[in-house]
Structure formats: C-alpha cells, structure tokens
Write an enzyme that holds these catalytic residues in place. Structure first.
Site, short mmCIF file in Angstrom:
data_model
loop_
_atom_site.label_atom_id
_atom_site.label_comp_id
_atom_site.label_asym_id
_atom_site.label_seq_id
_atom_site.Cartn_x
_atom_site.Cartn_y
_atom_site.Cartn_z
N GLY A 69 5.48 -4.72 1.24
CA GLY A 69 6.42 -6.39 0.32
C GLY A 69 6.93 -7.18 1.36
CD GLN A 177 10.95 -5.84 -9.01
OE1 GLN A 177 10.14 -5.46 -10.02
NE2 GLN A 177 11.40 -5.49 -8.27
CB SER A 197 5.23 -4.04 -3.13
OG SER A 197 5.78 -3.22 -2.08
CG HIS A 199 6.46 1.07 -4.23
ND1 HIS A 199 7.59 1.13 -4.05
CD2 HIS A 199 6.95 -0.32 -3.20
CE1 HIS A 199 9.07 0.08 -3.72
NE2 HIS A 199 8.04 -0.54 -2.72
CB THR A 235 -5.24 3.09 12.12
OG1 THR A 235 -5.87 3.51 13.80
CG2 THR A 235 -6.59 2.93 11.29
CB CYS A 324 16.14 -3.37 0.43
SG CYS A 324 14.31 -2.76 0.28
#
Length: 379
Positions: A69, A177, A197, A199, A235, A324
C-alpha cells in the site's frame, strides 16, 4: 495469544499460501522474459490484473502491482501530479493520512508545493464544507484516505470526487483499510487513483495494487523503467500477486457475511464493557460511516501504551495505533487531527477484529479491560 490487531496485518490465508507455493514452483520465470517460462508468468500476471479490474470495476489497463500500500500510495500520487489537468501547486490531504501519504506530502511541501492538511471532527470525519472551503483555483490534487485505520471512520469519497471533477482536480484515495471489507468498486470509477495492500485482506506481505486512470497522461516516476509498463522498477512478484488475487477473491466472497459477523462482535465487545462505560471513550462514527472491525478507544486516566502492555501480559494483542506509527513518542495522528491532544491523546489504543476472532474472545477482552480499570483508583 488472542490477536486483536487485524487492522495492522492479517495472517496469510491458507488457500492463498497454497497458491503462492504453486506459483513459486510453476511460474518462476521473469514476466518480462521472452521465453516460454516468462510468457507463462506474464499470462498469469495478466489474469490477476483482469481479476482485480473486475473486483474494482475499472479498466485493467490502470491496474499496477506493487510491493504494498505504501508504494501504491506514493506512485499513485506522483502519477497524478505528472498528469494534472491545470496549472497550480496546491494539494489538499487529510491530517491523519497514512505515513506513506503524510511523509510524501511533507516532502512535496519542502519542494515548494502548498499543502493543506484537513482536520477531522470528533467522529473522525473530514467535514465536506471545510473541504470545499480549502479548495483554491490552483488546487490540482486531493488525497483523502477512504477508511481511517485508527478509529474506522469512512470518508465521503464519492462526494469529494464529484466535486473534484467539477473543478478539474485529480483525486487519490487510500483504500488499504477498506478493500475486502466493504465494497470499493462503487467509488473506484469516481477517483483517479487508489491503493490497496495484500496483507490487509489475508494476502501475502509485500504485495499491493495501485489503480491509476489509464485515460490520464501520467508519466513513469523513474524514467527507463520497464516493469508494470514503466510504473515501477523491479521484477514483479508473480507468486505474491497470484496469492494476493486469491485472497482478494475470497475476501469478496465472504464480505457480506463477515461484515455482519464483525458487527455482532463489536456489539458484544461494547456490551461487555457496560459496567465500566463511564471510564472509557470510544471514538469514530457510527453505522455505515464506520468500519465495524476497528474500535479506537481510551480508558480515562491510563496511557494507551500501559493498557497495551497489560493486555499483552495477559495474552491479548492490541495496538496503540497504526503499525507505521508505533515507536514514536507522539500520539496517534488521528487524535491530533480530531483536536485531541496532550495526555488525553496518549490514552488512545486500538482493537481490531478479523476472521479468527470469536465472540468468546471479545467478551474475554472486555472483561480483562474492565479488570484493568478496577485495579486503578480514581479513573
């Protein structure tokens, strides 16, 4: 350990894990390579791109796979700035955006851009009238998070985007979220870029999606980049993308039933605190303006970090805000954005529910928090 930090990250879905292993062994070729192994990886990648375009209801030409994200936010915003529709150097964003957006805005500010950071009301919502008042003739970009990760409030992105269209202003929204928890497709067609994102919806870490409207004349952030049509270097993580796609499909198939279950968990949790309700404060909006799986709260008179450590000692994993932000001495950005500062802001902590959370778990957590309150005099 009973886990209540799903807003920070989720365990990898087992089916998605199986897909990751299969793709790692069968589709290991570089998707840019011209040989057969590369072509097989490229075909799988395009199938995943098509699936995300279906889930979001957007043109697959605008789907780009990223490392998560944060990268999707950064590159999405920079793509819009390279394709702005009019002259100007003013950007509007929220005061409680994810650090990937907030730090980018601070960087742009140092480079000469003018940034307006919009505060929130006491429910964690950006007031639409205040947003309109912040718009200037030289406003070229708006970046507002769809769902707040600390109190769960959902912003009126479609209304904001509609106004932006009328003023030739591009808009980015961080859907990290909300994707996989509530329908994002209704707003995807209104915005110029968005981020997700993997996860956060039981996919692997290190995977994400950026959508950028392909009708915009955006330029690569790093010139000479060939991967993802020049959107990002490196990659492509094809096995990770395949696993993330499988996780996204499952999240969408379970979305409605899981949302109803999570709402019941939230109600059970709050009910379990009824005897100590005067000693706690719960932040955020209500009803459809709230992600029910996120409970931002405080115990009056106790620092959130103390509550976190006590919960951890007794086998419950909670947080004091976004991962974060963890480790910083300053309070959660959402508290500051809502006008809550000082000692009161440091009382904040967050509880978030997920697939493995049971009603018994939430009731046990409520009882444990009530016990913490009972042990502290004069709360």
């Amino acid at each position: 350990m009973k886990y209540f930090d799903y807003a920070a990250t989720c365990p990898l879905d087992r089916d998605a894990a199986d897909i990751f292993i299969q793709a790692s062994t069968k589709y290991f070729g570089n998707s840019q390579s011209l040989h057969e192994a590369g072509s097989a990886s490229a075909n799988l990648l395009e199938s995943c791109r098509q699936e995300f375009s279906r889930l979001l209801g957007v043109d697959k030409a605008g789907i780009y796979f990223t490392s998560g994200g944060s990268e999707a936010n950064y590159l999405g915003i920079m793509a819009l700035l390279s394709a702005k529709r009019k002259n100007g150097n003013h950007i509007i964003t929220g005061a409680a955006e994810h650090s990937s957006v907030y730090n980018l805005m601070k960087k742009l500010e140092r480079e000469g851009w003018e940034i307006t950071f919009l505060p929130m009301d006491r429910n964690g919502k950006i007031e639409f009238t205040r947003f309109i008042e912040a718009v200037r003739p030289e406003t070229v970009l708006v970046s507002i998070q769809h769902g707040n990760p600390e109190v769960g409030t959902i912003q009126p992105i479609i209304n904001i985007a509609n106004y932006c269209r009328s003023k030739d202003i591009l808009i980015h929204t961080d859907c990290v979220q909300t994707f996989g928890k509530i329908p994002v497709a209704p707003l995807a067609g209104w915005v110029d870029s968005l981020s997700t994102s993997g996860h956060k919806f039981y996919g692997p870490k290190g995977t994400g999606v950026a959508y950028v409207n392909p009708k915009l004349a955006s330029k690569p952030y790093i010139e000479g980049t060939v991967h993802e049509k020049g959107f990002r270097p490196g990659t492509v993580n094809v096995p990770g993308v395949a696993a993330m796609t499988a996780a996204a499909q499952k999240a969408h198939s379970l979305m409605e039933t899981e949302a109803q279950r999570i709402k019941k968990l939230r109600t059970a949790f709050i009910d379990s605190l009824s005897d100590v309700r005067e000693s706690i404060e719960i932040f955020g909006a209500e009803g459809d303006e709230l992600l029910p799986g996120i409970v931002g709260m405080a115990i009056k008179g106790l620092e959130g970090q103390y509550v976190l450590l006590e919960c951890n000692r007794k086998g419950f994993a909670i947080s004091t805000g976004t991962a974060c932000h963890t480790g910083m001495l300053s309070p959660a950005k959402t508290m500051s954005a809502m006008g809550i500062n000082g000692k009161q802001a440091k009382e904040f902590f967050r509880i978030s529910f997920g697939r493995e959370t049971s009603q018994e778990d939430v009731v046990d957590l409520g009882k444990m928090l009530a016990a913490i309150i009972a042990q502290v005099p004069a709360i």
